[in-house]
Design an enzyme around this catalytic site. Structure first.
Site, PDB file in Angstrom:
ATOM      1  CG  ASP A  32      -2.222   0.706   1.009  1.00 28.70           C
ATOM      2  OD1 ASP A  32      -2.359   1.408  -0.012  1.00 28.70           O
ATOM      3  OD2 ASP A  32      -3.115   0.551   1.856  1.00 28.70           O
ATOM      4  N   GLY A  33       0.344   2.324  -0.588  1.00 28.15           N
ATOM      5  CA  GLY A  33       0.999   3.620  -0.513  1.00 28.15           C
ATOM      6  C   GLY A  33       1.702   4.082  -1.771  1.00 28.15           C
ATOM      7  N   GLY A  35       0.429   5.366  -4.574  1.00 27.11           N
ATOM      8  CA  GLY A  35      -0.119   6.648  -5.015  1.00 27.11           C
ATOM      9  C   GLY A  35       0.288   7.789  -4.110  1.00 27.11           C
ATOM     10  NE  ARG A  45      -3.621   7.332  -7.494  1.00 25.97           N
ATOM     11  CZ  ARG A  45      -3.675   6.917  -6.231  1.00 25.97           C
ATOM     12  NH1 ARG A  45      -3.410   7.761  -5.252  1.00 25.97           N
ATOM     13  NH2 ARG A  45      -3.996   5.667  -5.942  1.00 25.97           N
ATOM     14  CG  HIS A  49       0.575   2.315  -9.365  1.00 28.70           C
ATOM     15  ND1 HIS A  49       0.175   1.782  -8.160  1.00 28.70           N
ATOM     16  CD2 HIS A  49      -0.391   3.207  -9.730  1.00 28.70           C
ATOM     17  CE1 HIS A  49      -0.989   2.316  -7.811  1.00 28.70           C
ATOM     18  NE2 HIS A  49      -1.337   3.189  -8.741  1.00 28.70           N
ATOM     19  CD  GLU A  79     -13.008  -5.491  -3.262  1.00 21.92           C
ATOM     20  OE1 GLU A  79     -13.877  -6.308  -2.913  1.00 21.92           O
ATOM     21  OE2 GLU A  79     -11.808  -5.796  -3.443  1.00 21.92           O
ATOM     22  CG  ASN A  80      -7.340  -2.121  -6.296  1.00 16.93           C
ATOM     23  OD1 ASN A  80      -6.368  -2.840  -6.118  1.00 16.93           O
ATOM     24  ND2 ASN A  80      -7.790  -1.304  -5.349  1.00 16.93           N
ATOM     25  CD1 TRP A  81     -11.720  -5.169 -11.068  1.00 17.62           C
ATOM     26  CD2 TRP A  81     -10.773  -4.164 -12.829  1.00 17.62           C
ATOM     27  NE1 TRP A  81     -10.914  -6.098 -11.696  1.00 17.62           N
ATOM     28  CE2 TRP A  81     -10.326  -5.515 -12.784  1.00 17.62           C
ATOM     29  CE3 TRP A  81     -10.316  -3.329 -13.844  1.00 17.62           C
ATOM     30  CZ2 TRP A  81      -9.442  -6.043 -13.719  1.00 17.62           C
ATOM     31  CZ3 TRP A  81      -9.423  -3.857 -14.784  1.00 17.62           C
ATOM     32  CH2 TRP A  81      -9.001  -5.186 -14.716  1.00 17.62           C
ATOM     33  NE  ARG A  83      -6.758   1.898  -6.389  1.00 17.71           N
ATOM     34  CZ  ARG A  83      -5.517   1.671  -5.940  1.00 17.71           C
ATOM     35  NH1 ARG A  83      -4.490   1.784  -6.771  1.00 17.71           N
ATOM     36  NH2 ARG A  83      -5.312   1.356  -4.680  1.00 17.71           N
ATOM     37  CB  SER A 208      -7.853  -4.368   2.071  1.00 24.19           C
ATOM     38  OG  SER A 208      -7.741  -3.110   2.702  1.00 24.19           O
TER      39      SER A 208
END
Length: 253
Positions: A32-33, A35, A45, A49, A79-81, A83, A208
């Site tokens: 995580d982190g 971005g 961002r 990545h 869930e990231n879709w 974004r 998560s």
């Protein structure tokens, strides 16, 4: 001469000043982190990545050298879709590049790549390179690198339930024989041991939707460090924190 897992573990434990039995065999990381790391530096961002991908290679190499048997990385959740489309598109492009670029390193280190998640839904380019890399490394006998990509813990359990129901329907499984082991054997992680240590970066105190079944007795370690800045020293710090824990598994001792 190539060192075995136990020889590497023993060497690492000695260097860190702990007992070999205090070393984790399977480490899972919620990365995580990326971005926020980029935003703090005034960068797009996607650069976070990109740097995060470099950190993956660094930490994977460390785990190989330390004698860690399995490393599981939470890379992209279902869930990231949600974004922004531009960010997701850039991420998928990076995955395609990464899955090709990492092959020489995986082969050199005898690492086997495993995919956790639903293949369906990923862009064709990612699917193709993911399959190609898994096929290329399928006979490797060193560390298992499990990439959770298009992954969700609840979806994983639902998919496992469907597999079990199909086996029962076909008469391949009796109701009285369905137990915890049955569920484990039908999860994406079938064949992998449960994680001993779960690391989460960027100071987030959430699971998560990650490995909900498998982390029942995992030790948690949370660090403020953003994933792109998570290096060898940070991994060693997490292992040392793990070594101080007393793992009771529900017993009193």
């Amino acid at each position: 001469m190539t060192m075995s897992f136990e020889e590497k573990l023993s060497s690492t434990a000695k260097r860190l000043g702990i007992k070999v039995e205090q070393m984790p065999r399977h480490i899972a990381i919620i990365m995580d982190g990326n971005g926020r790391w980029a935003q703090k530096k005034g960068l797009p961002r996607v650069e976070g990545h990109r740097q995060g991908g470099k950190t993956v290679e660094t930490i994977a190499q460390c785990c190989v050298d330390f004698g860690i048997k399995s490393l599981t990385l939470y890379s992209f959740s279902i869930e990231n879709w949600k974004r922004p489309k531009d960010e997701v598109s850039a991420l998928m492009h990076l995955y395609t590049q990464y899955l090709v670029g990492i092959r020489p390193t995986l082969m050199k280190n005898n690492v086997k790549l495993i995919h956790l998640g639903r293949m369906q839904g990923l862009p064709k380019s990612v699917q193709n390179e993911l399959r190609n890399t898994m096929k290329m490394t399928s006979n490797n006998t060193g560390m298992s690198l499990a990439l959770a990509l298009n992954y969700g813990g609840r979806v994983e359990i639902a998919d496992a339930t469907k597999k079990i129901a199909q086996k029962y329907k076909k008469g391949k499984l009796r109701l009285k024989n369905i137990n915890e082991q049955t569920i484990s054997q039908n999860l994406y992680t079938a064949g992998l041991s449960d994680p001993d240590l779960l690391i989460r970066t960027a100071n987030e105190m959430r699971i998560s939707n990650f490995l909900l079944w498998q982390i029942s007795y995992s030790e948690f370690y949370v660090t403020k460090t953003f994933w792109p800045d998570f290096k060898k020293a940070a991994l060693e710090k997490a292992i040392l924190a793990y070594a101080k824990r007393t793992r009771r598994f529900g017993t009193i001792r």
